[in-house]
Design an enzyme around this catalytic site. Structure first.
Site, mmCIF file in Angstrom:
data_model
loop_
_atom_site.group_PDB
_atom_site.id
_atom_site.type_symbol
_atom_site.label_atom_id
_atom_site.label_comp_id
_atom_site.label_asym_id
_atom_site.label_seq_id
_atom_site.Cartn_x
_atom_site.Cartn_y
_atom_site.Cartn_z
ATOM 1 N N GLU A 1 -4.595 3.313 6.643
ATOM 2 C CA GLU A 1 -4.314 3.167 5.208
ATOM 3 C C GLU A 1 -4.719 4.438 4.443
ATOM 4 O O GLU A 1 -3.947 4.912 3.617
ATOM 5 C CB GLU A 1 -5.076 1.941 4.674
ATOM 6 C CG GLU A 1 -4.466 1.367 3.435
ATOM 7 C CD GLU A 1 -5.368 0.336 2.779
ATOM 8 O OE1 GLU A 1 -6.258 0.733 2.007
ATOM 9 O OE2 GLU A 1 -5.151 -0.854 3.026
ATOM 10 N N ARG B 1 0.842 -1.218 0.000
ATOM 11 C CA ARG B 1 0.000 0.000 0.000
ATOM 12 C C ARG B 1 0.877 1.268 0.000
ATOM 13 O O ARG B 1 0.581 2.246 0.689
ATOM 14 C CB ARG B 1 -0.946 0.032 1.205
ATOM 15 C CG ARG B 1 -1.953 -1.091 1.249
ATOM 16 C CD ARG B 1 -2.936 -1.031 0.090
ATOM 17 N NE ARG B 1 -3.973 -2.029 0.242
ATOM 18 C CZ ARG B 1 -3.864 -3.297 -0.160
ATOM 19 N NH1 ARG B 1 -2.766 -3.710 -0.773
ATOM 20 N NH2 ARG B 1 -4.853 -4.137 0.034
ATOM 21 N N SER C 1 -10.285 -0.994 3.659
ATOM 22 C CA SER C 1 -9.553 -1.289 4.899
ATOM 23 C C SER C 1 -9.064 0.022 5.492
ATOM 24 O O SER C 1 -8.459 0.830 4.794
ATOM 25 C CB SER C 1 -8.321 -2.144 4.603
ATOM 26 O OG SER C 1 -8.697 -3.376 4.056
HETATM 27 N N1 EPU Z 1 -10.719 -11.270 10.330
HETATM 28 C C1 EPU Z 1 -11.369 -11.434 11.527
HETATM 29 N N2 EPU Z 1 -12.265 -10.498 11.913
HETATM 30 C C2 EPU Z 1 -12.561 -9.412 11.155
HETATM 31 C C3 EPU Z 1 -11.894 -9.237 9.937
HETATM 32 C C4 EPU Z 1 -10.977 -10.175 9.529
HETATM 33 O O1 EPU Z 1 -11.136 -12.392 12.234
HETATM 34 O O2 EPU Z 1 -13.384 -8.618 11.569
HETATM 35 C C5 EPU Z 1 -9.797 -12.285 9.860
HETATM 36 C C6 EPU Z 1 -10.406 -13.028 8.679
HETATM 37 O O3 EPU Z 1 -11.202 -14.118 9.106
HETATM 38 C C7 EPU Z 1 -9.192 -13.505 7.931
HETATM 39 C C8 EPU Z 1 -8.170 -12.424 8.213
HETATM 40 O O4 EPU Z 1 -8.635 -11.686 9.334
HETATM 41 O O5 EPU Z 1 -8.720 -14.728 8.439
HETATM 42 C C9 EPU Z 1 -7.922 -11.513 7.028
HETATM 43 O O6 EPU Z 1 -9.130 -10.954 6.573
HETATM 44 P P1 EPU Z 1 -9.444 -10.792 5.008
HETATM 45 O O7 EPU Z 1 -9.088 -12.031 4.289
HETATM 46 O O8 EPU Z 1 -10.816 -10.263 4.873
HETATM 47 O O9 EPU Z 1 -8.413 -9.735 4.488
HETATM 48 P P2 EPU Z 1 -7.824 -8.441 5.186
HETATM 49 O O10 EPU Z 1 -6.440 -8.718 5.633
HETATM 50 O O11 EPU Z 1 -8.777 -7.914 6.178
HETATM 51 C C10 EPU Z 1 -6.746 -7.508 2.992
HETATM 52 C C11 EPU Z 1 -6.652 -6.170 2.324
HETATM 53 C C12 EPU Z 1 -7.924 -5.902 1.548
HETATM 54 C C13 EPU Z 1 -8.097 -6.980 0.502
HETATM 55 C C14 EPU Z 1 -8.147 -8.350 1.222
HETATM 56 C C15 EPU Z 1 -8.175 -9.489 0.243
HETATM 57 C C16 EPU Z 1 -5.222 -4.769 3.693
HETATM 58 C C17 EPU Z 1 -5.154 -3.702 4.716
HETATM 59 N N3 EPU Z 1 -6.444 -5.151 3.334
HETATM 60 O O12 EPU Z 1 -7.800 -7.433 3.937
HETATM 61 O O13 EPU Z 1 -7.783 -4.678 0.878
HETATM 62 O O14 EPU Z 1 -9.279 -6.796 -0.248
HETATM 63 O O15 EPU Z 1 -6.956 -8.523 2.029
HETATM 64 O O16 EPU Z 1 -6.932 -9.611 -0.373
HETATM 65 O O17 EPU Z 1 -4.184 -5.252 3.241
HETATM 66 C C18 EPU Z 1 -8.136 -2.345 1.126
HETATM 67 O O18 EPU Z 1 -6.912 -2.228 1.144
HETATM 68 O O19 EPU Z 1 -8.902 -1.343 1.203
HETATM 69 C C19 EPU Z 1 -8.703 -3.665 1.061
HETATM 70 C C20 EPU Z 1 -10.011 -3.876 1.173
#
Ligand code: EPU
Length: 359
Positions: A355, A181, A259
């Site tokens: 972010e 990012r 995010s």
């Molecule tokens: N999780 C929880 N509780 C929550 C949210 C997430 O336990 O409330 C756990 C999920 O179960 C999962 C893990 O955290 O095991 C990761 O969650 P998720 O796969 O939804 O991805 P993320 O890390 O929250 C990142 C990016 C997103 C992108 C997704 C998919 C960042 C900051 N965010 O989210 O990007 O769409 O992976 O690749 O890197 C963005 O940058 O705006 C964005 C949406």
């Protein structure tokens, strides 16, 4: 004597083709739907509009604020700098090489439409990045990424205009200092381009042969559920849209900036210590030996889902996303974000970094 002072939202005509709008409501122009006013705003529909601004005796020297789709900003106050609203359009396949298709898109194109169009042109490679809000010009700035692909893997070059000289420059991907990012366009120190140049067009590279990127848990689940083991690009596009729609709020209905925090990276030792206390923590080992932690999990573990400050709230289905429940103000979003940062730091000793850009 006619009154020559323009007021409200009436455009001021400074030269036949340079229109400066005054007192522009920015609420429709930021995906959080936060209230703020731009004192002055110019719509950039072509590179020549930018050159006219730069050549203008007063506007040329004025501080500038570049606005794309407004999907990665938190507006906490009115914007005094001259807002350049990037509306350059155009999408074309410029070259088909043995190793890739090269696409050129205007900075003002909606990113998701670019992804959809690229598939229609028979150029797969962007499908994992479907439904990311914002414009094509903003995508390289924060190196958007999702489901195992980052835009840095798909950028050939970007075309920018230097805000001081007005000169167009084509920058190859190798000089853009992409990180998680992050890019040279976010950096303001020596060599950084923040505030110094504006992206006008993006050249995308869709590599040949196309290799599907399916190594992400949510996509593996889709394959298992449907029994489709060799999906085509359109299938992956549809899955990514479904996954995002199920857990992320649509900014057209509920204001948000995706995010809100980056996933923090810690040392292996620090991770072991945290796992010792919280065995359930979601973490991903990185190639360099560090470990990325799921910020959403950390926030969720601190009990934040559904909590709010004024009109700003933590989304119920994904704790990493802050939303506007209605009449939120930027200050409320920032207060909520700080409270989350403090509680995560208090429990895990980890500092979460926002972010979006807080204005
Ligand atoms: N999780 C929880 N509780 C929550 C949210 C997430 O336990 O409330 C756990 C999920 O179960 C999962 C893990 O955290 O095991 C990761 O969650 P998720 O796969 O939804 O991805 P993320 O890390 O929250 C990142 C990016 C997103 C992108 C997704 C998919 C960042 C900051 N965010 O989210 O990007 O769409 O992976 O690749 O890197 C963005 O940058 O705006 C964005 C949406």
């Amino acid at each position: 004597m006619p009154n020559t002072r323009d007021e409200g939202q009436r455009p001021i005509q400074t030269n036949p083709s340079l229109v400066v709008e005054e007192g522009v409501n920015l609420r429709p122009y930021n995906s959080f739907g936060l209230p703020a006013t731009a004192q002055r705003l110019v719509r950039i529909r072509h590179e020549s509009d930018l050159r006219r601004v730069i050549d203008h005796p007063e506007l040329g020297r004025a501080p500038k604020f570049v606005l794309g789709g407004g999907s990665n900003i938190v507006l906490t106050r009115d914007v005094e700098a001259l807002v350049l609203k990037m509306e350059i359009l155009g999408k074309r396949v410029v070259e088909e090489r043995e190793d890739a298709w090269i696409l050129e898109v205007g900075a003002g194109e909606t990113w998701h439409e670019v992804v959809r169009w690229s598939l229609e042109q028979g150029c797969p490679g962007l499908e994992n990045l479907a439904l990311i809000p914002g414009t094509a010009g903003a995508a390289p700035v924060q190196n958007i990424g999702a489901y195992g692909v980052e835009i840095k893997d798909r950028i050939e070059a970007v075309e920018v205009i230097d805000l001081i000289t007005g000169r167009p420059v084509r920058l190859p991907a190798s000089v853009l200092a992409f990180g998680y990012r992050d890019s040279v366009f976010k950096q303001s120190g020596f060599g950084g381009l923040a505030g110094k140049s504006v992206i006008t067009r993006v050249l995308l590279r869709c590599p040949k042969p196309w290799i599907p990127q399916l190594g992400y848990l949510d996509l593996e689940r889709k394959m298992a559920e449907t029994g489709i083991t060799a999906p085509d690009a359109k299938q992956i596009f549809d899955w990514v849209c479904q996954i995002r729609q199920a857990k992320l709020p649509d900014p057209r209905q509920i204001g948000n900036a995706g995010s809100f925090f980056k996933n923090p990276v810690v040392s292996e030792e620090q991770c072991r210590d945290i796992i010792g206390r919280d065995p359930g923590i979601v973490h991903y080992p990185m190639p360099d030996g560090t470990v990325k932690l799921a910020a959403g999990w950390l926030i969720d573990a601190c009990g934040w889902k559904g909590k709010s400050v004024g009109g700003a709230a933590v989304y119920e289905r994904q704790a990493l996303v802050l939303v506007n429940r209605g009449e939120a103000r930027g200050a409320e979003v920032v207060t909520l974000a700080r409270a989350i940062q403090e509680s995560v730091y208090g429990r895990f000793g980890i500092r979460l970094e926002p972010e979006p850009v807080i204005v």
